[in-house]
Design a protein around this motif. Sequence first.
Motif, PDB file in Angstrom:
ATOM      1  N   ASN A  87       5.326  -4.593 -14.901  1.00  0.00           N
ATOM      2  CA  ASN A  87       3.933  -4.911 -15.259  1.00  0.00           C
ATOM      3  C   ASN A  87       2.893  -4.168 -14.124  1.00  0.00           C
ATOM      4  OD1 ASN A  87       4.631  -6.511 -13.138  1.00  0.00           O
ATOM      5  ND2 ASN A  87       4.730  -8.452 -14.194  1.00  0.00           N
ATOM      6  N   ASN A  88       3.097  -3.331 -13.453  1.00  0.00           N
ATOM      7  CA  ASN A  88       2.322  -2.279 -12.708  1.00  0.00           C
ATOM      8  C   ASN A  88       1.764  -3.397 -11.575  1.00  0.00           C
ATOM      9  OD1 ASN A  88       2.206   0.134 -14.054  1.00  0.00           O
ATOM     10  ND2 ASN A  88       0.622  -0.545 -15.418  1.00  0.00           N
ATOM     11  N   LEU A  89       2.797  -3.914 -11.016  1.00  0.00           N
ATOM     12  CA  LEU A  89       2.430  -4.947  -9.812  1.00  0.00           C
ATOM     13  C   LEU A  89       1.961  -4.095  -8.672  1.00  0.00           C
ATOM     14  CD1 LEU A  89       2.491  -7.896  -9.246  1.00  0.00           C
ATOM     15  CD2 LEU A  89       4.799  -7.507  -8.360  1.00  0.00           C
ATOM     16  N   VAL A  90       2.296  -2.938  -8.253  1.00  0.00           N
ATOM     17  CA  VAL A  90       1.792  -2.197  -7.325  1.00  0.00           C
ATOM     18  C   VAL A  90       0.209  -1.720  -7.308  1.00  0.00           C
ATOM     19  CG1 VAL A  90       1.825   0.150  -6.167  1.00  0.00           C
ATOM     20  CG2 VAL A  90       4.171  -1.105  -6.877  1.00  0.00           C
ATOM     21  N   GLU A  91      -0.118  -1.309  -8.695  1.00  0.00           N
ATOM     22  CA  GLU A  91      -1.541  -1.093  -9.062  1.00  0.00           C
ATOM     23  C   GLU A  91      -2.327  -2.240  -9.021  1.00  0.00           C
ATOM     24  OE1 GLU A  91      -3.322   0.003 -13.167  1.00  0.00           O
ATOM     25  OE2 GLU A  91      -2.058   1.745 -12.146  1.00  0.00           O
ATOM     26  N   TYR A  92      -1.700  -3.378  -9.556  1.00  0.00           N
ATOM     27  CA  TYR A  92      -2.529  -4.578  -9.529  1.00  0.00           C
ATOM     28  C   TYR A  92      -2.975  -4.928  -8.163  1.00  0.00           C
ATOM     29  CZ  TYR A  92      -3.098  -9.867  -9.804  1.00  0.00           C
ATOM     30  OH  TYR A  92      -3.628 -11.022  -9.751  1.00  0.00           O
ATOM     31  N   SER A  93      -1.715  -5.179  -7.165  1.00  0.00           N
ATOM     32  CA  SER A  93      -1.748  -5.741  -5.985  1.00  0.00           C
ATOM     33  C   SER A  93      -2.942  -4.877  -4.841  1.00  0.00           C
ATOM     34  CB  SER A  93      -0.403  -5.658  -5.332  1.00  0.00           C
ATOM     35  OG  SER A  93       0.617  -6.520  -6.134  1.00  0.00           O
ATOM     36  N   TRP A 119      15.987  -3.968   0.978  1.00  0.00           N
ATOM     37  CA  TRP A 119      14.956  -4.486   0.312  1.00  0.00           C
ATOM     38  C   TRP A 119      14.132  -3.759  -0.630  1.00  0.00           C
ATOM     39  CZ3 TRP A 119      11.439  -5.157   5.351  1.00  0.00           C
ATOM     40  CH2 TRP A 119      11.676  -6.314   6.335  1.00  0.00           C
ATOM     41  N   LYS A 120      13.117  -4.433  -1.299  1.00  0.00           N
ATOM     42  CA  LYS A 120      12.349  -4.022  -2.324  1.00  0.00           C
ATOM     43  C   LYS A 120      11.341  -2.914  -1.893  1.00  0.00           C
ATOM     44  CE  LYS A 120      14.109  -6.373  -5.776  1.00  0.00           C
ATOM     45  NZ  LYS A 120      15.170  -5.892  -6.536  1.00  0.00           N
ATOM     46  N   LYS A 121      10.897  -1.824  -2.410  1.00  0.00           N
ATOM     47  CA  LYS A 121      10.071  -1.043  -1.678  1.00  0.00           C
ATOM     48  C   LYS A 121       8.682  -0.892  -2.129  1.00  0.00           C
ATOM     49  CE  LYS A 121      13.498   2.645  -0.952  1.00  0.00           C
ATOM     50  NZ  LYS A 121      14.594   2.409  -1.938  1.00  0.00           N
ATOM     51  N   GLY A 122       8.236  -2.237  -3.091  1.00  0.00           N
ATOM     52  CA  GLY A 122       6.951  -2.210  -3.561  1.00  0.00           C
ATOM     53  C   GLY A 122       5.972  -2.475  -2.422  1.00  0.00           C
ATOM     54  N   PHE A 123       6.068  -3.088  -1.342  1.00  0.00           N
ATOM     55  CA  PHE A 123       5.282  -3.527  -0.422  1.00  0.00           C
ATOM     56  C   PHE A 123       4.821  -1.890   0.094  1.00  0.00           C
ATOM     57  CE2 PHE A 123       9.091  -2.984   2.148  1.00  0.00           C
ATOM     58  CZ  PHE A 123       8.609  -2.379   3.273  1.00  0.00           C
ATOM     59  N   TYR A 124       5.724  -1.290   0.422  1.00  0.00           N
ATOM     60  CA  TYR A 124       5.367   0.322   0.904  1.00  0.00           C
ATOM     61  C   TYR A 124       4.310   0.774  -0.091  1.00  0.00           C
ATOM     62  CZ  TYR A 124       5.496   5.136   1.838  1.00  0.00           C
ATOM     63  OH  TYR A 124       5.226   6.652   1.661  1.00  0.00           O
ATOM     64  N   TYR A 125       4.783   0.939  -1.436  1.00  0.00           N
ATOM     65  CA  TYR A 125       3.785   1.506  -2.312  1.00  0.00           C
ATOM     66  C   TYR A 125       2.350   0.943  -2.476  1.00  0.00           C
ATOM     67  CZ  TYR A 125       7.973   4.453  -3.201  1.00  0.00           C
ATOM     68  OH  TYR A 125       8.893   5.058  -2.918  1.00  0.00           O
ATOM     69  N   ILE A 126       2.423  -0.350  -2.482  1.00  0.00           N
ATOM     70  CA  ILE A 126       1.256  -1.095  -2.421  1.00  0.00           C
ATOM     71  C   ILE A 126       0.275  -0.772  -1.198  1.00  0.00           C
ATOM     72  CG2 ILE A 126       0.162  -3.408  -2.060  1.00  0.00           C
ATOM     73  CD1 ILE A 126       2.567  -4.446  -3.571  1.00  0.00           C
ATOM     74  N   GLU A 129      -0.996   2.856  -2.015  1.00  0.00           N
ATOM     75  CA  GLU A 129      -2.186   2.880  -2.751  1.00  0.00           C
ATOM     76  C   GLU A 129      -3.385   2.257  -2.395  1.00  0.00           C
ATOM     77  OE1 GLU A 129      -2.831   2.011  -7.589  1.00  0.00           O
ATOM     78  OE2 GLU A 129      -0.847   2.970  -7.041  1.00  0.00           O
ATOM     79  N   ALA A 130      -3.167   1.125  -1.777  1.00  0.00           N
ATOM     80  CA  ALA A 130      -4.428   0.343  -1.323  1.00  0.00           C
ATOM     81  C   ALA A 130      -5.042   1.017   0.055  1.00  0.00           C
ATOM     82  CB  ALA A 130      -4.294  -0.969  -0.908  1.00  0.00           C
ATOM     83  N   GLN A 131      -4.214   1.788   0.707  1.00  0.00           N
ATOM     84  CA  GLN A 131      -4.773   2.699   1.841  1.00  0.00           C
ATOM     85  C   GLN A 131      -4.886   1.904   2.922  1.00  0.00           C
ATOM     86  OE1 GLN A 131      -8.100   5.050   0.558  1.00  0.00           O
ATOM     87  NE2 GLN A 131      -6.746   6.742  -0.354  1.00  0.00           N
ATOM     88  N   VAL A 132      -3.858   0.809   3.059  1.00  0.00           N
ATOM     89  CA  VAL A 132      -3.959  -0.106   4.337  1.00  0.00           C
ATOM     90  C   VAL A 132      -2.660  -0.057   4.993  1.00  0.00           C
ATOM     91  CG1 VAL A 132      -5.465  -1.657   2.858  1.00  0.00           C
ATOM     92  CG2 VAL A 132      -3.257  -2.071   2.566  1.00  0.00           C
ATOM     93  N   PRO A 133      -2.785  -0.655   6.341  1.00  0.00           N
ATOM     94  CA  PRO A 133      -1.594  -0.698   6.971  1.00  0.00           C
ATOM     95  C   PRO A 133      -0.678  -1.947   6.774  1.00  0.00           C
ATOM     96  CG  PRO A 133      -3.204  -1.542   8.183  1.00  0.00           C
ATOM     97  CD  PRO A 133      -3.773  -1.268   6.930  1.00  0.00           C
ATOM     98  N   ILE A 134       0.733  -1.626   6.967  1.00  0.00           N
ATOM     99  CA  ILE A 134       1.802  -2.634   6.810  1.00  0.00           C
ATOM    100  C   ILE A 134       1.772  -3.450   8.201  1.00  0.00           C
ATOM    101  CG2 ILE A 134       4.253  -2.972   6.571  1.00  0.00           C
ATOM    102  CD1 ILE A 134       4.352  -0.574   4.850  1.00  0.00           C
ATOM    103  N   VAL A 135       1.829  -4.564   8.153  1.00  0.00           N
ATOM    104  CA  VAL A 135       1.593  -5.292   9.383  1.00  0.00           C
ATOM    105  C   VAL A 135       3.100  -6.155   9.312  1.00  0.00           C
ATOM    106  CG1 VAL A 135       0.600  -7.155  10.526  1.00  0.00           C
ATOM    107  CG2 VAL A 135      -0.677  -5.315   9.478  1.00  0.00           C
ATOM    108  N   LEU A 136       3.808  -6.336  10.406  1.00  0.00           N
ATOM    109  CA  LEU A 136       5.051  -7.013  10.605  1.00  0.00           C
ATOM    110  C   LEU A 136       4.749  -8.453  10.943  1.00  0.00           C
ATOM    111  CD1 LEU A 136       7.220  -4.465  11.640  1.00  0.00           C
ATOM    112  CD2 LEU A 136       6.561  -4.797   9.281  1.00  0.00           C
ATOM    113  N   GLY A 153       0.981   2.357  10.167  1.00  0.00           N
ATOM    114  CA  GLY A 153       0.164   3.241   9.293  1.00  0.00           C
ATOM    115  C   GLY A 153       1.164   3.841   8.211  1.00  0.00           C
ATOM    116  N   VAL A 154       0.632   3.849   6.984  1.00  0.00           N
ATOM    117  CA  VAL A 154       1.568   4.616   5.957  1.00  0.00           C
ATOM    118  C   VAL A 154       1.018   6.038   5.797  1.00  0.00           C
ATOM    119  CG1 VAL A 154       2.349   2.280   4.878  1.00  0.00           C
ATOM    120  CG2 VAL A 154       0.179   3.675   4.171  1.00  0.00           C
ATOM    121  N   GLU A 155      -0.015   6.419   6.390  1.00  0.00           N
ATOM    122  CA  GLU A 155      -0.572   7.684   5.684  1.00  0.00           C
ATOM    123  C   GLU A 155       0.158   8.881   6.343  1.00  0.00           C
ATOM    124  OE1 GLU A 155      -2.573   6.029   9.471  1.00  0.00           O
ATOM    125  OE2 GLU A 155      -2.783   5.347   7.423  1.00  0.00           O
TER     126      GLU A 155
END
Length: 186
Positions: A87-93, A119-126, A129-136, A153-155
């Motif tokens: 359901n395009n969860l990455v795009e929606y998120s 692990w599921k990789k969706g958090f990385y793709y979100i 796409e949102a151009q935000v960092p991953i915070v642990l 940073g993901v960029e």
Amino acid sequence: MRKIIGKLMLGIMGWKFTLSIPLEKFKKCVLVCAPHTSNWDFYYCIACFWSLGVPYKIMIKDDYTKPWYGFIFKSLGCLGVNRKSRNNLVEYSAKLIKESKSMALINTPEATRSWSEKWKKGFYYIALEAQVPIVLAYADYKNKEAGISKIIGVENNSIQEIFSEIENFYNPEMAKYPEKYNPKIF
């Protein structure tokens, strides 16, 4: 009021909260919470975010948000996710994050409280796409401490580099049930 309740919840349980990153650094982010081996992780997470006063959304199975009591989870910031359908969860998120002034999208990429092969990789793709960092963020049951302490940073990093960095951050001893946490996440 939530700030007081969050601090009170942590204090009553004998936990301390550690914030190693300035709050403004993760106003918009995908926040990974691990290890996730117990339902108690949810309550510590809520308490920490309430004590910070940071707007957040938590992705959980829609089994919790659909029944008659689903309004409780929704009022706590939960987004029900049907993991069986595409359901395009990455795009929606990513859109949710982009359209907000401040939001941490909380994700438990293990996707279960039991042993997980990877692990599921969706958090990385979100985050990408949102151009935000991953915070642990973590809940360390051994030391009764919860915290937010690393920004990735993901960029400019490959998915392998990011997952390797995340893998080095978490360890099974943090988990409530260490035998349920797989330290090899990808």
